[in-house]
Design a protein around this motif. Sequence first.
Motif, PDB file in Angstrom:
ATOM      1  N   PHE A 143      41.826  33.565  27.313  1.00 21.43           N
ATOM      2  CA  PHE A 143      42.709  33.753  28.463  1.00 21.43           C
ATOM      3  C   PHE A 143      42.027  34.683  29.471  1.00 21.43           C
ATOM      4  O   PHE A 143      42.276  35.882  29.478  1.00 21.43           O
ATOM      5  N   PRO A 144      41.176  34.141  30.349  1.00 22.59           N
ATOM      6  CA  PRO A 144      40.494  34.971  31.343  1.00 22.59           C
ATOM      7  C   PRO A 144      41.407  35.347  32.514  1.00 22.59           C
ATOM      8  O   PRO A 144      42.180  34.520  32.994  1.00 22.59           O
ATOM      9  N   VAL A 145      41.276  36.588  32.964  1.00 26.11           N
ATOM     10  CA  VAL A 145      41.910  37.067  34.205  1.00 26.11           C
ATOM     11  C   VAL A 145      40.765  37.570  35.073  1.00 26.11           C
ATOM     12  O   VAL A 145      39.957  38.388  34.628  1.00 26.11           O
ATOM     13  N   ARG A 146      40.691  37.060  36.321  1.00 26.68           N
ATOM     14  CA  ARG A 146      39.576  37.415  37.198  1.00 26.68           C
ATOM     15  C   ARG A 146      40.059  37.949  38.540  1.00 26.68           C
ATOM     16  O   ARG A 146      41.095  37.526  39.055  1.00 26.68           O
ATOM     17  N   PHE A 147      39.263  38.876  39.088  1.00 17.49           N
ATOM     18  CA  PHE A 147      39.550  39.533  40.356  1.00 17.49           C
ATOM     19  C   PHE A 147      38.297  39.476  41.228  1.00 17.49           C
ATOM     20  O   PHE A 147      37.223  39.166  40.763  1.00 17.49           O
ATOM     21  N   GLY A 148      38.440  39.860  42.494  1.00 18.71           N
ATOM     22  CA  GLY A 148      37.288  40.131  43.349  1.00 18.71           C
ATOM     23  C   GLY A 148      36.743  38.963  44.142  1.00 18.71           C
ATOM     24  O   GLY A 148      37.232  37.843  44.077  1.00 18.71           O
TER      25      GLY A 148
END
Length: 165
Positions: A143-148
């Motif tokens: 379950f990846p969570v990505r920002f930026g």
Amino acid sequence: MSLKPTLFITLLLSSIAGFSQTVYPKITGYFGILHPIVSISKEETTVNFRDYYAVGFPTGINIWKNEKIGFSFEVVPNIKDDQGTSKVTNLLFHPGVLVALGKGYTFAGRAAFESNGRYGITAVFNKTIMKNNNCSYFVAIPFPVRFGNDHPTTFTASFQFGIAF
């Protein structure tokens, strides 16, 4: 050089019973195939296999400190085919901590640093489904969570399977 009697007895019983004791730190390697299923952000929801085809190839090394906790370093090249054009879209550096949950289940909490400028965290739930003397086969739900990188935050559900040795 002579063996102490207790060490000699332990070694003898181990060889007679065919029992091998795990020695820590224990190092294992693995290779897998990762399919993102759905990615959700405030702007859109995209579905792999429908909107495009994306696949990753997680390759890593696990260093188990003891039977309960370890460190893992993973590198994942990602390929995307969108409207007939395929290319490597990203290289993910994915260090993390491993926690054995028992009965073949493991939790991996990973930091994520992507070559496309994104970063985040990934929670991975892993289950060993078959094990023999030379390798084991596993399935995992990352379950990846990505920002930026001037993109909205994304949450993805994925499916992974692989071999560890």
